[in-house]
Design a protein around this motif. Sequence first.
Motif, PDB file in Angstrom:
ATOM      1  N   GLU A  58      48.447  43.122  42.158  1.00 42.08           N
ATOM      2  CA  GLU A  58      47.881  42.928  43.700  1.00 42.08           C
ATOM      3  C   GLU A  58      49.132  42.380  44.318  1.00 42.08           C
ATOM      4  O   GLU A  58      49.766  41.554  43.996  1.00 42.08           O
ATOM      5  N   ASN A 116      45.143  44.990  49.820  1.00 48.00           N
ATOM      6  CA  ASN A 116      44.065  44.554  50.344  1.00 48.00           C
ATOM      7  C   ASN A 116      44.071  45.160  51.807  1.00 48.00           C
ATOM      8  O   ASN A 116      44.921  45.166  52.327  1.00 48.00           O
ATOM      9  N   GLU A 148      41.843  47.595  48.095  1.00 44.19           N
ATOM     10  CA  GLU A 148      40.770  46.738  47.828  1.00 44.19           C
ATOM     11  C   GLU A 148      40.100  46.461  49.166  1.00 44.19           C
ATOM     12  O   GLU A 148      40.583  46.159  50.281  1.00 44.19           O
ATOM     13  N   ASP A 178      36.597  44.228  46.574  1.00 45.05           N
ATOM     14  CA  ASP A 178      37.037  42.880  46.358  1.00 45.05           C
ATOM     15  C   ASP A 178      36.099  41.865  46.545  1.00 45.05           C
ATOM     16  O   ASP A 178      35.017  42.006  47.314  1.00 45.05           O
ATOM     17  N   LYS A 199      36.011  43.951  41.861  1.00 43.79           N
ATOM     18  CA  LYS A 199      36.741  42.809  41.470  1.00 43.79           C
ATOM     19  C   LYS A 199      35.938  41.411  41.851  1.00 43.79           C
ATOM     20  O   LYS A 199      35.334  41.516  42.663  1.00 43.79           O
ATOM     21  N   GLU A 237      38.467  37.784  38.603  1.00 42.97           N
ATOM     22  CA  GLU A 237      39.432  36.953  39.491  1.00 42.97           C
ATOM     23  C   GLU A 237      39.412  35.536  39.203  1.00 42.97           C
ATOM     24  O   GLU A 237      38.457  34.931  38.631  1.00 42.97           O
TER      25      GLU A 237
HETATM   26 CA    CA Z   1      42.228  40.950  46.994  1.00 44.63          CA
END
Ligand code: CA
Length: 275
Positions: A58, A116, A148, A178, A199, A237
């Motif tokens: 990421e 992101n 994301e 996300d 995620k 995460e």
């Molecule tokens: Ca993220």
Amino acid sequence: AKAAGGGRWMIYDAERDRRELTRQALTAAIPTGLDRGEFYLDYQPLTSLRDGRLLGVEALVRWRHPELGVLRPDQFIGLAEETGLIVPLGGWVLAEACRVAGSWSGTGGEPFVSVNLAVRQVHRPGLVRDVRDLLRHTGLPPERLQLEITESAMMSPAEEPVRALRMLADLGVRIAIDDFGTGYSNLAYLRDLPVTELKVAGEFVAGLRASEPQADERILASLVSLAHALNLTVTAEGVETAGQAERLRAIGCDAGQGWHFGRPEPADRILARMG
Ligand code: CA
Ligand code: C2E
Ligand code: CA
């Protein structure tokens, strides 16, 4: 000078003014910081829970501010979102991440790069064209780019973002939700959108204990079955301990991200991990 009672208000106002000034100064410094190359990306591993393979990374933005030192995204992304500056800033992040990951191409099995996207970026016309151009110019294969987005990006009834994400998915780009489970979980978008990955926010992982099943473990287990039933992969995460990683693997979670697997680090360190 004011009387005692009023003095407190003057202090309060002065502080608020200073905060407002800092916000304005920081906001104004974003475009110049972009011009001067003050922003950079760190990359954090997304690791397979089955075999420990590096699946992806990421991209996380940082700002080396000339006076304030290195700023974390939490200190400026909100400002950038409120002022619309997230569009040029986020555009730079996307381009830089594709450039770096594109340079890894060659032997096969390279990790994908996960970027992101702020709500405004998803709603902006031109996103699909920009991504298509970037992939062409950097040579990054579409399946090695993951975008994301947050649940909040999907809350508006607008058709544009849905269309854009469908076109991106048709190109072969991966779409991840996300911080899944922390927002307004109207799950209809899982049916309507070409999502490939969930995620799961670190707060569910934090509650995992190696001993008897807790509420967080049951929630995680149901999220994993929901995801797998819809043919989606799940990345957890905020995995900080070996115990958490083991519980997640036992639950059937696909990948983990967090300090246990690696902190965000410069691109050359990621390259070294690839061996
Ligand atoms: Ca993220
Ligand atoms: P996020 O997308 O949820 O990113 C994960 C955050 O969790 C990162 O913080 C990462 O350093 C941190 N983290 C990773 N592993 C662990 C762990 O084991 N424990 C704990 N406690 N934390 C861990 P970071 O880099 O400060 O980023 C914060 C947020 O800023 C991100 O949250 C994301 O929402 C936003 N952000 C970062 N880069 C960008 C960007 O390029 N564009 C946009 N729109 N937002 C960004
Ligand atoms: Ca997240």
